[in-house]
Write a protein that holds these residues in place. Sequence first.
Motif, mmCIF file in Angstrom:
data_model
loop_
_atom_site.group_PDB
_atom_site.id
_atom_site.type_symbol
_atom_site.label_atom_id
_atom_site.label_comp_id
_atom_site.label_asym_id
_atom_site.label_seq_id
_atom_site.Cartn_x
_atom_site.Cartn_y
_atom_site.Cartn_z
ATOM 1 N N UNK A 77 0.863 -1.174 0.000
ATOM 2 C CA UNK A 77 0.000 0.000 0.000
ATOM 3 C C UNK A 77 0.903 1.229 0.000
ATOM 4 N N UNK A 78 0.643 2.138 -0.914
ATOM 5 C CA UNK A 78 1.347 3.422 -0.917
ATOM 6 C C UNK A 78 0.330 4.457 -0.467
ATOM 7 N N UNK A 79 0.570 5.014 0.746
ATOM 8 C CA UNK A 79 -0.438 5.842 1.406
ATOM 9 C C UNK A 79 0.229 6.982 2.166
ATOM 10 N N UNK A 80 0.075 8.214 1.837
ATOM 11 C CA UNK A 80 -0.503 8.678 0.584
ATOM 12 C C UNK A 80 0.459 8.450 -0.573
ATOM 13 N N UNK A 81 -0.086 8.397 -1.760
ATOM 14 C CA UNK A 81 0.700 8.201 -2.972
ATOM 15 C C UNK A 81 0.742 9.516 -3.738
ATOM 16 N N UNK A 82 1.921 10.091 -3.846
ATOM 17 C CA UNK A 82 2.061 11.344 -4.597
ATOM 18 C C UNK A 82 1.866 11.074 -6.087
ATOM 19 N N UNK A 83 1.512 12.096 -6.816
ATOM 20 C CA UNK A 83 1.352 11.956 -8.265
ATOM 21 C C UNK A 83 2.696 11.656 -8.926
ATOM 22 N N UNK A 84 3.798 12.142 -8.336
ATOM 23 C CA UNK A 84 5.139 11.827 -8.857
ATOM 24 C C UNK A 84 5.390 10.326 -8.758
ATOM 25 N N UNK A 85 5.078 9.740 -7.610
ATOM 26 C CA UNK A 85 5.273 8.300 -7.417
ATOM 27 C C UNK A 85 4.348 7.512 -8.321
ATOM 28 N N UNK A 86 3.100 7.930 -8.409
ATOM 29 C CA UNK A 86 2.130 7.258 -9.270
ATOM 30 C C UNK A 86 2.604 7.273 -10.724
ATOM 31 N N UNK A 87 3.112 8.417 -11.183
ATOM 32 C CA UNK A 87 3.600 8.534 -12.564
ATOM 33 C C UNK A 87 4.816 7.641 -12.792
ATOM 34 N N UNK A 88 5.724 7.613 -11.819
ATOM 35 C CA UNK A 88 6.920 6.779 -11.966
ATOM 36 C C UNK A 88 6.538 5.303 -12.074
ATOM 37 N N UNK A 89 5.626 4.857 -11.229
ATOM 38 C CA UNK A 89 5.197 3.457 -11.277
ATOM 39 C C UNK A 89 4.496 3.165 -12.595
ATOM 40 N N UNK A 90 3.657 4.081 -13.030
ATOM 41 C CA UNK A 90 2.945 3.907 -14.294
ATOM 42 C C UNK A 90 3.909 3.759 -15.468
ATOM 43 N N UNK A 91 5.016 4.496 -15.411
ATOM 44 C CA UNK A 91 6.003 4.460 -16.498
ATOM 45 C C UNK A 91 7.032 3.346 -16.330
ATOM 46 N N UNK A 92 6.966 2.611 -15.214
ATOM 47 C CA UNK A 92 7.957 1.571 -14.967
ATOM 48 C C UNK A 92 9.309 2.133 -14.584
ATOM 49 N N UNK A 93 9.320 3.334 -14.022
ATOM 50 C CA UNK A 93 10.557 4.023 -13.646
ATOM 51 C C UNK A 93 10.849 3.764 -12.176
#
Length: 183
Positions: A77-93
Motif C-alpha cells: 500500500x502506498x499511502x498517501x501516494x504522490x502523483x510523482x510516485x504514481x507517474x513513476x510506477x505507471x512508467x515503470x521508472x
Amino acid sequence: MKKYVVAVTGASGIIYARRLLEVLTDKADVSVVISDIAKKIADYEEVDLSGFNAVYVDENDMFADIASGSFKYDGMVIIPCSMKTLAAISAGFSNNLITRAADVCLKEGRKCILMPREMPFSRIHLKNMLNLTESGATIMVMSPGFYNKPKTIDDLVDMVVARALDHLGVEHNIGKRWSGYDA
C-alpha cells in the motif's frame, strides 16, 4: 503470518498512513518505506510514523529484500501516494525502493494499492491511474464517505483505512460498515 509493504510518499494525508500502520502492524509483518519528503510532511503535519513493530527501510536501499520478486510478500500500500510516485510506477521508472517495490508487486501479480489524496486530477493523472489499473494496481482515492455519520477526523480516517484493509484481505473492526439507511 502475512507480509506487507507500506510506503509513505510526499503528499498531505500522513495521518492515513499512521492509522494503517497502527492496525496492520498488529496483524502482519510489515516493511515500511518513508520517502524523505514524506518525513518532512509528517513533521509539518505533526504525525509520528516511528515506533511501530515493523522493519523500516530507507527509500534508497535498492538492496532491501522487498526490491526482489523472489522475496515473498502479500501486497503493498502506498499511502498517501504522490502523483510523482504514481507517474513513476505507471512508467515503470523504478528510481527508488518505493517505485521498485511497486514494480515488483505488479510484475509478480501481488496486491498493489495506491492511495492518492490529490485533487483535482489532471488528464495526465487520470491516464496514469488507468494505466496502473490495467496493469493490476488498485487505485483508492482517500475520499471518506459520510454515510456512517462521522463525528471526528479519526472517524473519517478509519473509513478510508478500513477500505484499504478490506482490499488487502485483513480482518479488522475499525470503521462502520454500510448496513442500509435507517429510514
